[in-house]
Design a protein around this motif. Sequence first.
Motif, PDB file in Angstrom:
ATOM      1  N   LEU A  49      49.826  46.960  43.006  1.00 31.16           N
ATOM      2  CA  LEU A  49      50.063  48.387  42.805  1.00 31.16           C
ATOM      3  C   LEU A  49      49.650  48.766  41.393  1.00 31.16           C
ATOM      4  O   LEU A  49      49.747  47.960  40.469  1.00 31.16           O
ATOM      5  N   LEU A  50      49.203  50.003  41.223  1.00 27.11           N
ATOM      6  CA  LEU A  50      48.832  50.510  39.911  1.00 27.11           C
ATOM      7  C   LEU A  50      49.736  51.668  39.533  1.00 27.11           C
ATOM      8  O   LEU A  50      49.768  52.681  40.217  1.00 27.11           O
TER       9      LEU A  50
ATOM     10  N   LEU B  71      52.264  42.442  42.764  1.00 24.95           N
ATOM     11  CA  LEU B  71      52.024  42.774  41.365  1.00 24.95           C
ATOM     12  C   LEU B  71      52.070  44.277  41.138  1.00 24.95           C
ATOM     13  O   LEU B  71      51.582  45.056  41.958  1.00 24.95           O
ATOM     14  N   LEU B  72      52.658  44.665  40.013  1.00 28.63           N
ATOM     15  CA  LEU B  72      52.654  46.054  39.578  1.00 28.63           C
ATOM     16  C   LEU B  72      51.978  46.102  38.222  1.00 28.63           C
ATOM     17  O   LEU B  72      52.487  45.569  37.241  1.00 28.63           O
ATOM     18  N   LEU B  73      50.820  46.732  38.178  1.00 29.54           N
ATOM     19  CA  LEU B  73      50.032  46.841  36.959  1.00 29.54           C
ATOM     20  C   LEU B  73      50.338  48.187  36.314  1.00 29.54           C
ATOM     21  O   LEU B  73      50.160  49.233  36.927  1.00 29.54           O
TER      22      LEU B  73
ATOM     23  N   ALA C 262      62.483  44.236  40.128  1.00 29.69           N
ATOM     24  CA  ALA C 262      63.302  43.393  40.996  1.00 29.69           C
ATOM     25  C   ALA C 262      62.507  42.878  42.193  1.00 29.69           C
ATOM     26  O   ALA C 262      62.851  41.843  42.767  1.00 29.69           O
ATOM     27  N   ARG C 263      61.437  43.595  42.560  1.00 31.69           N
ATOM     28  CA  ARG C 263      60.647  43.216  43.741  1.00 31.69           C
ATOM     29  C   ARG C 263      59.189  42.914  43.419  1.00 31.69           C
ATOM     30  O   ARG C 263      58.453  42.489  44.295  1.00 31.69           O
ATOM     31  N   HIS C 264      58.777  43.157  42.173  1.00 32.50           N
ATOM     32  CA  HIS C 264      57.384  42.956  41.794  1.00 32.50           C
ATOM     33  C   HIS C 264      57.283  42.193  40.471  1.00 32.50           C
ATOM     34  O   HIS C 264      58.199  42.240  39.643  1.00 32.50           O
TER      35      HIS C 264
ATOM     36  N   ASP D 129      46.368  48.448  46.265  1.00 32.05           N
ATOM     37  CA  ASP D 129      47.125  48.645  47.511  1.00 32.05           C
ATOM     38  C   ASP D 129      48.084  49.830  47.455  1.00 32.05           C
ATOM     39  O   ASP D 129      48.655  50.222  48.476  1.00 32.05           O
ATOM     40  N   GLY D 130      48.278  50.389  46.288  1.00 33.43           N
ATOM     41  CA  GLY D 130      49.149  51.550  46.147  1.00 33.43           C
ATOM     42  C   GLY D 130      49.052  52.094  44.737  1.00 33.43           C
ATOM     43  O   GLY D 130      48.744  51.355  43.794  1.00 33.43           O
TER      44      GLY D 130
END
Length: 242
Positions: free
Chosen positions: A81-82, A189-191, A164-166, A105-106
């Motif tokens: 995700l971005l 992943l959260l970028l 907590a989830r990424h 992806d999001g």
Amino acid sequence: MANFYLLEELADARAGGTVTVAGAEAKHIATVARTRVGERLLVGNGRGLVVDGVVEQVTPASVSVRALQVEQTDAASPRILLAQALAKGDRDELAIQAATELGVDGVIPWQAERSVSRWAGPKLDKGRERWATIVREAAKQSMRPWLPAVAPLATTKELAGLGARHRVLVLEPGARHPITSLTPDGRDLLLVVGPEGGVAPAELEVLEAAGAELVRLGDTVLRTSTAGPAALAVLNAALGRW
């Protein structure tokens, strides 16, 4: 190469069957692309289903496509995700357009402390709708089976909560570790990409306290429109997507 169109209401299809495209997509097929009977095109539903077919009937109101092949593609795992900070001009829009083409992806619009652009009042819905349109068109251009979702506008605190989830990666030019040194661990992943002025110190503290990792892209400072797509390319390679 066949053009790609999105028909989100498409729930199922089979080889030999017929898919009907209506609305704006049909008008584009007929009047902009000037598609003729007998030509090939691809129709997807944005959830992994893609129909490769031949046009049997075409009008600006409705296009009939006979399915030659039907393919269901699984969603990517782990996901990327971005979280893109709002930026002045069209720099945030350029970022999410390129990121979509590169396989994000999001997308999460982020109201960062140093964001010059502000979504408030009527701009809140209009901004998200604008981003959703950009992502949709970029997904069509790159012929992606899965359409990235555009989340509601997020605050820094809300981004921190996603830790907590990424696995949260914050792009920071002064970070000790380069993004190329990361070893994937299976987590989504959260970028996080800041605005023109960078991520504020207080925001870095909040994100790090929630477990975020600060990473850098080389020794130069990239624009907010460039940083996210560049990092995404690195992660694509690390995850074996490319």
